[in-house]
Scaffold this active site. Structure first.
Site, PDB file in Angstrom:
ATOM      1  CG  HIS A 278      -0.339   0.093   2.531  1.00 28.79           C
ATOM      2  ND1 HIS A 278      -0.006  -1.030   3.265  1.00 28.79           N
ATOM      3  CD2 HIS A 278       0.029   1.153   3.306  1.00 28.79           C
ATOM      4  CE1 HIS A 278       0.531  -0.666   4.412  1.00 28.79           C
ATOM      5  NE2 HIS A 278       0.566   0.654   4.464  1.00 28.79           N
TER       6      HIS A 278
ATOM      7  CD  GLU B 285      -5.378   0.431   8.735  1.00 32.45           C
ATOM      8  OE1 GLU B 285      -5.615  -0.678   8.256  1.00 32.45           O
ATOM      9  OE2 GLU B 285      -4.230   0.790   9.083  1.00 32.45           O
TER      10      GLU B 285
ATOM     11  CD  GLN C 159      -2.311   2.255   6.042  1.00 30.92           C
ATOM     12  OE1 GLN C 159      -1.181   2.712   5.862  1.00 30.92           O
ATOM     13  NE2 GLN C 159      -2.568   1.291   6.893  1.00 30.92           N
TER      14      GLN C 159
ATOM     15  CG  HIS D 163       3.939   4.346   5.404  1.00 28.23           C
ATOM     16  ND1 HIS D 163       3.020   4.857   6.289  1.00 28.23           N
ATOM     17  CD2 HIS D 163       3.503   3.085   5.120  1.00 28.23           C
ATOM     18  CE1 HIS D 163       2.080   3.946   6.521  1.00 28.23           C
ATOM     19  NE2 HIS D 163       2.352   2.865   5.822  1.00 28.23           N
TER      20      HIS D 163
ATOM     21  CD  GLU E  55       3.288  -0.493   7.345  1.00 27.58           C
ATOM     22  OE1 GLU E  55       2.678  -1.059   8.268  1.00 27.58           O
ATOM     23  OE2 GLU E  55       2.739   0.299   6.558  1.00 27.58           O
TER      24      GLU E  55
END
Length: 136
Positions: free
Chosen positions: A8, A44, A55, A79, A129
């Site tokens: 994502h 989220e 996301q 991110h 991430e």
């Protein structure tokens, strides 16, 4: 370490409802999942785009990591997440390569996933991430 997909792209937002409505209107997408992840300090929404997700992250309070991000940088890219089959092996590989890790051990993320973050100084200023899904 082998990332097998971009899991994502995370975008920090002030108003989750408005942003979901914008994505619905502009791109015709509906959230596949919405949840509050108290451990991360966010609410989220996961919007499916092809084989990956956007996301949307709304902080639960101004002192959370996403809250501080919004205060200093405003809304936008927070991110990029890479899906990995084995997060411990991925972290071991990165540590062996001398990468600066934010998380040396995985923690609980949304949807039952295990996650870990790599310091943005390792990747041209972009927070990365790692995500290991329970069903993979």
């Amino acid at each position: 370490m082998l990332a097998y997909n971009i899991d994502h792209v995370a975008i920090a937002v002030h108003d989750l409802e408005r942003t979901i409505a914008d994505y619905r209107r502009l791109y015709g997408v509906e959230p596949l999942r919405r949840e509050t992840v108290a451990e991360q300090g966010v609410e989220e929404a996961m919007l499916p785009i092809g084989g990956s997700f956007v996301q949307l992250l709304r902080p639960l309070d101004a002192d959370s990591p996403v809250g501080r991000f919004l205060s200093s940088r405003g809304e936008g890219l927070h991110h990029i997440a890479f899906a990995v089959a084995d997060i411990e092996k991925a972290l071991g590989h990165l540590e062996g390569e001398g990468a600066r890790l934010i998380d040396r051990q995985p923690r609980q993320g949304g949807g039952g996933a295990r996650i870990a973050f790599i310091h943005p100084k390792e990747t041209a200023g972009t927070l990365i991430e790692l995500v290991e899904h329970p069903d993979v």
